[in-house]
Structures are given as C-alpha cells and as structure tokens.
Design a protein around this motif. Structure first.
Motif, short mmCIF file in Angstrom:
data_model
loop_
_atom_site.label_atom_id
_atom_site.label_comp_id
_atom_site.label_asym_id
_atom_site.label_seq_id
_atom_site.Cartn_x
_atom_site.Cartn_y
_atom_site.Cartn_z
N LEU A 22 68.12 44.79 53.49
CA LEU A 22 68.07 45.31 52.11
C LEU A 22 66.85 44.77 51.37
O LEU A 22 66.17 45.52 50.65
N ALA A 23 66.56 43.48 51.55
CA ALA A 23 65.38 42.89 50.91
C ALA A 23 64.10 43.55 51.41
O ALA A 23 63.18 43.83 50.63
N SER A 24 64.05 43.82 52.72
CA SER A 24 62.85 44.45 53.31
C SER A 24 62.68 45.88 52.82
O SER A 24 61.56 46.32 52.57
N VAL A 25 63.79 46.62 52.70
CA VAL A 25 63.72 47.99 52.18
C VAL A 25 63.20 47.98 50.74
O VAL A 25 62.34 48.79 50.37
N LEU A 26 63.73 47.05 49.94
CA LEU A 26 63.29 46.95 48.55
C LEU A 26 61.81 46.60 48.46
O LEU A 26 61.05 47.22 47.70
N ILE A 27 61.37 45.61 49.24
CA ILE A 27 59.97 45.19 49.23
C ILE A 27 59.06 46.32 49.72
O ILE A 27 58.00 46.58 49.14
N SER A 28 59.48 47.02 50.77
CA SER A 28 58.69 48.14 51.30
C SER A 28 58.56 49.24 50.25
O SER A 28 57.47 49.81 50.08
N ALA A 29 59.66 49.54 49.55
CA ALA A 29 59.62 50.57 48.51
C ALA A 29 58.69 50.17 47.37
O ALA A 29 57.91 51.00 46.86
N LEU A 30 58.73 48.89 47.00
CA LEU A 30 57.84 48.41 45.93
C LEU A 30 56.38 48.50 46.35
O LEU A 30 55.52 48.88 45.55
N PHE A 31 56.10 48.16 47.60
CA PHE A 31 54.72 48.23 48.08
C PHE A 31 54.25 49.68 48.17
O PHE A 31 53.08 49.97 47.87
N LEU A 32 55.12 50.58 48.61
CA LEU A 32 54.73 52.00 48.66
C LEU A 32 54.42 52.51 47.25
O LEU A 32 53.47 53.28 47.07
N TYR A 33 55.22 52.09 46.29
CA TYR A 33 54.94 52.47 44.90
C TYR A 33 53.61 51.89 44.44
O TYR A 33 52.80 52.56 43.79
N TYR A 34 53.36 50.63 44.83
CA TYR A 34 52.11 49.99 44.45
C TYR A 34 50.92 50.68 45.10
O TYR A 34 49.87 50.87 44.47
N TYR A 35 51.07 51.06 46.37
CA TYR A 35 50.02 51.82 47.05
C TYR A 35 49.74 53.12 46.29
O TYR A 35 48.57 53.50 46.09
N SER A 36 50.78 53.83 45.91
CA SER A 36 50.60 55.13 45.26
C SER A 36 49.84 55.02 43.96
O SER A 36 49.15 55.96 43.55
N LYS A 37 49.95 53.87 43.28
CA LYS A 37 49.29 53.68 42.00
C LYS A 37 47.90 53.03 42.12
O LYS A 37 47.12 53.08 41.16
N ASN A 38 47.60 52.45 43.26
CA ASN A 38 46.38 51.64 43.36
C ASN A 38 45.48 52.01 44.54
O ASN A 38 44.59 51.24 44.90
N GLU A 39 45.70 53.16 45.14
CA GLU A 39 44.90 53.51 46.31
C GLU A 39 43.43 53.72 45.96
O GLU A 39 42.56 53.54 46.82
#
Length: 258
Positions: free
Chosen positions: A234-251
């Motif tokens: 669950l922690a890894s899913v949450l962290i992965s989702a946060l990073f994907l969101y961060y990628y989408s905003k900072n690519e």
C-alpha cells in the motif's frame, strides 16, 4: 493526472519494445547470452556458500536453499536500483525529439529485470528439488509477494530516475547504497541472529520483509508476514501514484535539465 495515465497506456507498445530491447542488449556481446540469467545467481550462491557455509562454518540447515532464495530476490532489487539512475538519462536523445511520458523509462527497468527474476525462479526450483524441499499450500502467496516487490521497486525506480536527472552524482552513490542495503538485509545471514536491540533493522526494512516472505513460502512452509507485505504494498502504491503525479506536473523540467 488522468490524461497522463492515458498517455502511458497509449504507449504500452513502446514499453514492451523497450523491455524486449533491454533484454537483448543486456547480454548482446557475451558468448553465453541469455544463459547468464541462470548462471549469474548460481555463481553467487556458490561463492557465498563457500565463504559462509564452508570457510566460516556459519551456514544453517539447507543453507544453499536459504542463500539462493535471498540472492535471486535481491538480484532483482539491486539491478533495478543500479539501473534506475540512468533510466531517463540514457534516452535523452529520444526525449528531446518526441513527447513521451518520462515515467515509462524507469518502468521499463523494473519490468525488464522482472523477466530476469522469473528465470531466477528456475534456479530456486532446482535447489528446492535437489534438497528435497517441497513448498506447502502457502505457495499460493508467491504471486502476492512478487507483486508487492514489483510495486516497491517501481516506487524506487521512479524516484531515482527523476532525481538523477538533476543530481548526476546520485549515480556514483548507487554502488555504496546497494552495498549498505545488502548487508543490512538478511540476504546471506539469518535475521534472527541480530541482538534484540537491533532487530528493528529487519523489522522496518522492506527488502528484508520481502526476502523473508519468499523464504517462509518456499522453504519453511509457513505463512508470510501478511501485515508487513500489505503495508509495503500500500505504501509503494501511494508513493508510486504521488511520483506519477509529480512527473505529470514537472516533466518540462526534465527536458530543460537534459
């Protein structure tokens, strides 16, 4: 975020192509080629068995099986950590020409080495048969542990791939980081040997929990620590989702840095 995930799914063919090309390139110039997927973990087991089991006399019962499970599962983790730092950098020429979700590249590393890991399971099966160890019904948990490790490594890969674009020295620190994680995890030693006041090192270490889960299922015919696995997943899913969101905003920052 929804649009970004759609862009990733739309380019799943590219992801598959990069995984295939990564597998081919890994042993392209070697004589044994894909056979190294089986030979590499086998050599590591022989080396550590000789040093620890024979020279130091510290091996437990079925120590060879204990080692092969730890080393094969660790190999997936270590290769992902080492390769993630260059996951985006080595495709800079493509990234500067065509728009692609940059998170595809660290994902490629995780899935490429997953295929290598599946070959390593063949080595584990051989050692189990030779030593007369038959996993119990708990083997049904094996796909769960693999998925947990997959998501855990995905979160790690997304992090290192992004950070290394801006801090190139990260790549130089990887070998030291991997060494620290290796010796602080029960890969070649049993976690129960630690003093009580140091047992927390294993308890909070996700790598240790994943390796122990594999051994419980395949070697000891015992239930894995489901609470630890679910927490890591669950922690890894949450962290992965946060990073994907961060990628989408900072690519756009990645393109400028490259």
């Amino acid at each position: 975020m929804k649009q970004y995930l759609y862009e990733i799914l739309k380019r799943k063919d590219l992801l598959i192509y990069l995984v295939k090309s990564g597998l081919k390139a890994e042993h392209r110039n070697s004589y044994l080629g894909y056979f190294w997927w089986l030979l590499d973990p086998l050599i590591n087991v022989i080396v550590y068995y000789f040093l620890i089991g024979i020279v130091l006399g510290r091996g437990e019962e079925n120590f060879a099986v204990f080692l092969v499970i730890g080393l094969v599962s660790w190999r997936w983790t270590s290769t992902v950590i080492n390769s993630s730092a260059k996951a985006i950098l080595k495709y800079s020429s493509i990234i500067n020409q065509v728009y692609l979700p940059k998170s595809i590249f660290p994902m490629t590393q995780v899935f490429t080495h997953l295929i290598n890991y599946l070959f390593g399971l063949v080595i584990i099966a051989i050692f189990l048969v030779v030593n007369g160890i038959i996993p119990g019904w708990q083997v049904i948990y094996l796909p769960l542990v693999i998925v947990v490790q997959l998501v855990f490594l995905l979160s790690i890969s997304l992090f290192f791939a992004y950070v290394s674009v801006f801090i190139r020295d990260i790549d130089n620190l990887m070998s030291h980081l991997v060494r620290v994680v290796f010796y602080s995890s029960p890969i070649i030693w049993a976690g129960g040997r630690l003093p009580d006041d140091l047992q927390w090192v294993v308890d909070i270490n996700p790598v240790a929990q994943i390796v122990n889960a594999y051994r419980d299922i395949l070697m000891y015919q015992a239930n894995p620590n489901l609470l630890a696995l679910v927490s890591i997943g669950l922690a890894s899913v949450l962290i992965s989702a946060l990073f994907l969101y961060y990628y989408s905003k900072n690519e756009h920052k990645i393109i400028k840095a490259l």
